[in-house]
Write a protein that holds these residues in place. Structure first.
Motif, mmCIF file in Angstrom:
data_model
loop_
_atom_site.group_PDB
_atom_site.id
_atom_site.type_symbol
_atom_site.label_atom_id
_atom_site.label_comp_id
_atom_site.label_asym_id
_atom_site.label_seq_id
_atom_site.Cartn_x
_atom_site.Cartn_y
_atom_site.Cartn_z
ATOM 1 N N TYR A 6 0.832 -1.189 0.000
ATOM 2 C CA TYR A 6 0.000 0.000 0.000
ATOM 3 C C TYR A 6 0.872 1.246 0.000
ATOM 4 O O TYR A 6 1.908 1.275 0.646
ATOM 5 C CB TYR A 6 -0.887 0.040 1.251
ATOM 6 C CG TYR A 6 -1.871 -1.092 1.335
ATOM 7 C CD1 TYR A 6 -3.156 -0.949 0.825
ATOM 8 C CD2 TYR A 6 -1.531 -2.306 1.907
ATOM 9 C CE1 TYR A 6 -4.071 -1.984 0.901
ATOM 10 C CE2 TYR A 6 -2.436 -3.350 1.987
ATOM 11 C CZ TYR A 6 -3.696 -3.178 1.479
ATOM 12 O OH TYR A 6 -4.598 -4.199 1.548
ATOM 13 N N SER A 7 0.428 2.275 -0.709
ATOM 14 C CA SER A 7 1.075 3.582 -0.624
ATOM 15 C C SER A 7 0.681 4.201 0.699
ATOM 16 O O SER A 7 -0.444 4.022 1.169
ATOM 17 C CB SER A 7 0.613 4.480 -1.766
ATOM 18 O OG SER A 7 0.952 3.918 -3.000
ATOM 19 N N TRP A 8 1.614 4.922 1.313
ATOM 20 C CA TRP A 8 1.305 5.544 2.593
ATOM 21 C C TRP A 8 1.943 6.920 2.661
ATOM 22 O O TRP A 8 2.834 7.250 1.882
ATOM 23 C CB TRP A 8 1.769 4.671 3.754
ATOM 24 C CG TRP A 8 3.252 4.439 3.820
ATOM 25 C CD1 TRP A 8 3.955 3.501 3.123
ATOM 26 C CD2 TRP A 8 4.197 5.168 4.588
ATOM 27 N NE1 TRP A 8 5.285 3.587 3.423
ATOM 28 C CE2 TRP A 8 5.471 4.610 4.330
ATOM 29 C CE3 TRP A 8 4.109 6.236 5.462
ATOM 30 C CZ2 TRP A 8 6.623 5.106 4.921
ATOM 31 C CZ3 TRP A 8 5.264 6.716 6.058
ATOM 32 C CH2 TRP A 8 6.492 6.148 5.787
ATOM 33 N N VAL A 17 -2.956 5.515 4.761
ATOM 34 C CA VAL A 17 -2.696 4.509 3.732
ATOM 35 C C VAL A 17 -3.760 4.648 2.648
ATOM 36 O O VAL A 17 -4.936 4.860 2.935
ATOM 37 C CB VAL A 17 -2.728 3.084 4.339
ATOM 38 C CG1 VAL A 17 -2.593 2.031 3.262
ATOM 39 C CG2 VAL A 17 -1.629 2.908 5.369
ATOM 40 N N ASP A 18 -3.327 4.519 1.401
ATOM 41 C CA ASP A 18 -4.266 4.546 0.273
ATOM 42 C C ASP A 18 -4.999 3.215 0.244
ATOM 43 O O ASP A 18 -4.399 2.167 0.034
ATOM 44 C CB ASP A 18 -3.499 4.768 -1.030
ATOM 45 C CG ASP A 18 -4.391 4.806 -2.253
ATOM 46 O OD1 ASP A 18 -5.636 4.728 -2.111
ATOM 47 O OD2 ASP A 18 -3.848 4.909 -3.360
ATOM 48 N N SER A 19 -6.309 3.244 0.451
ATOM 49 C CA SER A 19 -7.107 2.018 0.531
ATOM 50 C C SER A 19 -7.231 1.306 -0.813
ATOM 51 O O SER A 19 -7.517 0.117 -0.859
ATOM 52 C CB SER A 19 -8.511 2.330 1.046
ATOM 53 O OG SER A 19 -9.240 3.070 0.081
ATOM 54 N N TRP A 28 -7.215 8.090 0.922
ATOM 55 C CA TRP A 28 -6.413 7.988 2.137
ATOM 56 C C TRP A 28 -7.276 7.721 3.360
ATOM 57 O O TRP A 28 -8.240 8.414 3.608
ATOM 58 C CB TRP A 28 -5.603 9.265 2.358
ATOM 59 C CG TRP A 28 -4.672 9.554 1.227
ATOM 60 C CD1 TRP A 28 -4.807 10.526 0.281
ATOM 61 C CD2 TRP A 28 -3.476 8.855 0.903
ATOM 62 N NE1 TRP A 28 -3.763 10.464 -0.613
ATOM 63 C CE2 TRP A 28 -2.933 9.449 -0.245
ATOM 64 C CE3 TRP A 28 -2.812 7.771 1.471
ATOM 65 C CZ2 TRP A 28 -1.750 8.998 -0.835
ATOM 66 C CZ3 TRP A 28 -1.631 7.336 0.878
ATOM 67 C CH2 TRP A 28 -1.115 7.946 -0.256
ATOM 68 N N ARG A 47 4.478 -2.858 9.994
ATOM 69 C CA ARG A 47 5.303 -1.868 9.309
ATOM 70 C C ARG A 47 6.609 -2.535 8.898
ATOM 71 O O ARG A 47 7.301 -3.118 9.711
ATOM 72 C CB ARG A 47 5.579 -0.699 10.241
ATOM 73 C CG ARG A 47 6.163 0.496 9.547
ATOM 74 C CD ARG A 47 6.422 1.618 10.482
ATOM 75 N NE ARG A 47 5.175 2.115 11.047
ATOM 76 C CZ ARG A 47 5.049 3.305 11.578
ATOM 77 N NH1 ARG A 47 6.058 4.114 11.655
ATOM 78 N NH2 ARG A 47 3.891 3.675 12.083
#
Length: 52
Positions: A6-8, A17-19, A28, A47
């Protein structure tokens, strides 16, 4: 086991975090921490630590 990546981003000391539910537009959602795990939607995320 890795289910996905995921992008964060961090803003004002909060983690987002981009769902992936935004249809190509970042959606986000705030991530909270409980019991050493990152809670996001129905997921508990670990993480990733570099250097391992």
């Amino acid at each position: 086991m890795v289910i996905g990546k995921y992008s964060w981003k961090e803003e004002d000391g909060k983690l987002f975090v981009d769902s992936g539910f935004g249809g190509g537009v970042p959606d986000w959602g705030e991530v909270t921490e409980a019991d050493g795990m990152l809670d996001f939607l129905m997921y508990k995320l670990v993480r990733e630590r570099s250097g391992f």
